[in-house]
Motif scaffolding. Structure first.
Motif, short mmCIF file in Angstrom:
data_model
loop_
_atom_site.label_atom_id
_atom_site.label_comp_id
_atom_site.label_asym_id
_atom_site.label_seq_id
_atom_site.Cartn_x
_atom_site.Cartn_y
_atom_site.Cartn_z
N LYS A 150 -10.37 -2.85 0.19
CA LYS A 150 -10.73 -2.75 1.61
C LYS A 150 -11.91 -1.82 1.83
O LYS A 150 -12.82 -2.11 2.60
CB LYS A 150 -9.52 -2.29 2.42
CG LYS A 150 -9.78 -2.24 3.92
CD LYS A 150 -8.52 -1.86 4.68
CE LYS A 150 -8.78 -1.85 6.18
NZ LYS A 150 -7.55 -1.48 6.94
N SER A 151 -11.88 -0.67 1.14
CA SER A 151 -12.95 0.32 1.35
C SER A 151 -14.26 -0.11 0.70
O SER A 151 -15.34 0.16 1.22
CB SER A 151 -12.51 1.68 0.80
OG SER A 151 -12.30 1.61 -0.60
N MET A 152 -14.18 -0.81 -0.44
CA MET A 152 -15.38 -1.19 -1.17
C MET A 152 -16.02 -2.47 -0.65
O MET A 152 -17.24 -2.62 -0.63
CB MET A 152 -15.07 -1.37 -2.66
CG MET A 152 -14.70 -0.10 -3.40
SD MET A 152 -16.07 1.10 -3.52
CE MET A 152 -15.60 2.28 -2.23
N LYS A 200 0.82 -1.21 0.00
CA LYS A 200 0.00 0.00 0.00
C LYS A 200 0.86 1.26 0.00
O LYS A 200 0.51 2.25 -0.63
CB LYS A 200 -0.94 -0.01 1.22
CG LYS A 200 -2.10 -0.97 1.08
CD LYS A 200 -3.12 -0.83 2.19
CE LYS A 200 -2.63 -1.43 3.49
NZ LYS A 200 -3.67 -1.44 4.53
N ASN A 231 -6.16 -0.83 -1.18
CA ASN A 231 -6.98 0.13 -0.43
C ASN A 231 -8.41 0.17 -0.96
O ASN A 231 -9.37 0.26 -0.20
CB ASN A 231 -6.35 1.52 -0.51
CG ASN A 231 -5.21 1.70 0.47
OD1 ASN A 231 -5.27 1.22 1.60
ND2 ASN A 231 -4.17 2.38 0.06
N TYR A 232 -8.53 0.10 -2.28
CA TYR A 232 -9.85 0.12 -2.90
C TYR A 232 -10.67 -1.08 -2.45
O TYR A 232 -11.85 -0.96 -2.09
CB TYR A 232 -9.71 0.14 -4.42
CG TYR A 232 -11.02 0.07 -5.16
CD1 TYR A 232 -11.77 1.22 -5.38
CD2 TYR A 232 -11.51 -1.15 -5.63
CE1 TYR A 232 -12.98 1.16 -6.05
CE2 TYR A 232 -12.72 -1.22 -6.30
CZ TYR A 232 -13.45 -0.06 -6.51
OH TYR A 232 -14.65 -0.13 -7.18
N GLY A 247 -15.15 -4.15 2.40
CA GLY A 247 -15.24 -4.30 3.85
C GLY A 247 -14.71 -5.62 4.36
O GLY A 247 -13.55 -5.96 4.17
#
Length: 226
Positions: free
Chosen positions: A210-212, A196, A207-208, A214
């Motif tokens: 993880k954020s999208m 990252k 990162n994408y 969950g």
């Protein structure tokens, strides 16, 4: 042909934390000023990512500088910060393999696979890698953590080393080859963090995910690693 009976054995050509060491040669300001085969900030990013990778897997590391106090300056600060207590071996020779302290430090690691990066590719990396090959070591040259005074100088040196038996790799390739299996949870999170921080688009993808996604991010991250 014999029937397949189980999991295949990995190739002995592959790098592992147990069979390799990292040698970083002359990543110093004065050497970077004249390096034009790669953007200097990208170079610093890649070398730092490589150093962090070695730390994750407890791979032995040797740093060397040339004329640090009188001409070339200290080791890149971001690299030294990864190993704050490790003192670089300072020398006068362009070919670090002609410095007995460095050769002894490498031999003390008891590893035959040398992962090497240097400034400049055509001088400090080429001379050391050719010398190490002739001394019986297996040499893996990290092309994107090294740089030459021109793109041509860098490329011609890489070709020369390959012809002599060196294996070209990139820093992210080394990181993932050391990890090899995403089920190795003891290093998984640290590898993801280095990716990252330093792996560009790959890091953005982590990162994408993880954020999208969950709670399903871990599975997606493993897919990104394939």
């Amino acid at each position: 042909m014999a029937a397949f009976t189980g999991k295949g054995e990995p190739s002995p050509r592959l790098l592992t934390p147990q069979n390799s060491m990292l040698l970083l040669i002359d990543h110093q300001p004065q050497m970077a000023f004249a390096s034009h085969s790669i953007d200097v900030q990208l170079l610093i990013n890649n070398v730092t990512g490589l150093a962090k990778s070695a730390k994750i897997f407890n791979v032995p590391v040797v740093f060397t500088t040339v004329a640090a106090k009188s001409f070339s300056g200290p080791l890149f600060a971001t690299v030294q910060e990864v190993f704050p207590d490790k003192e670089p071996i300072d020398r006068t020779t362009m070919n670090s393999w002609e410095d007995q302290k460095l050769v002894e430090a490498v031999k003390q690691t008891d590893r035959k696979k040398l992962v090497m990066a240097a400034l400049w590719t055509e001088v400090c990396l080429a001379t050391a890698s050719l010398s190490a090959l002739d001394a019986g070591f297996e040499v893996y040259i990290v092309t994107d953590a090294s740089a030459g005074v021109t793109a041509e100088a860098h490329e011609m040196a890489i070709q020369r080393m390959i012809q002599a038996g060196a294996v070209p790799v990139t820093w992210l390739q080394v990181l993932l080859e050391w990890q090899r299996d995403w089920a190795r949870q003891e290093t998984y999170n640290a590898v993801m963090n280095v990716a990252k921080e330093h792996a560009g688009g790959y890091g953005l993808g982590i990162n994408y995910a993880k954020s999208m996604l969950g709670e399903h991010a871990s599975e997606a991250q493993r897919e990104l690693g394939k």
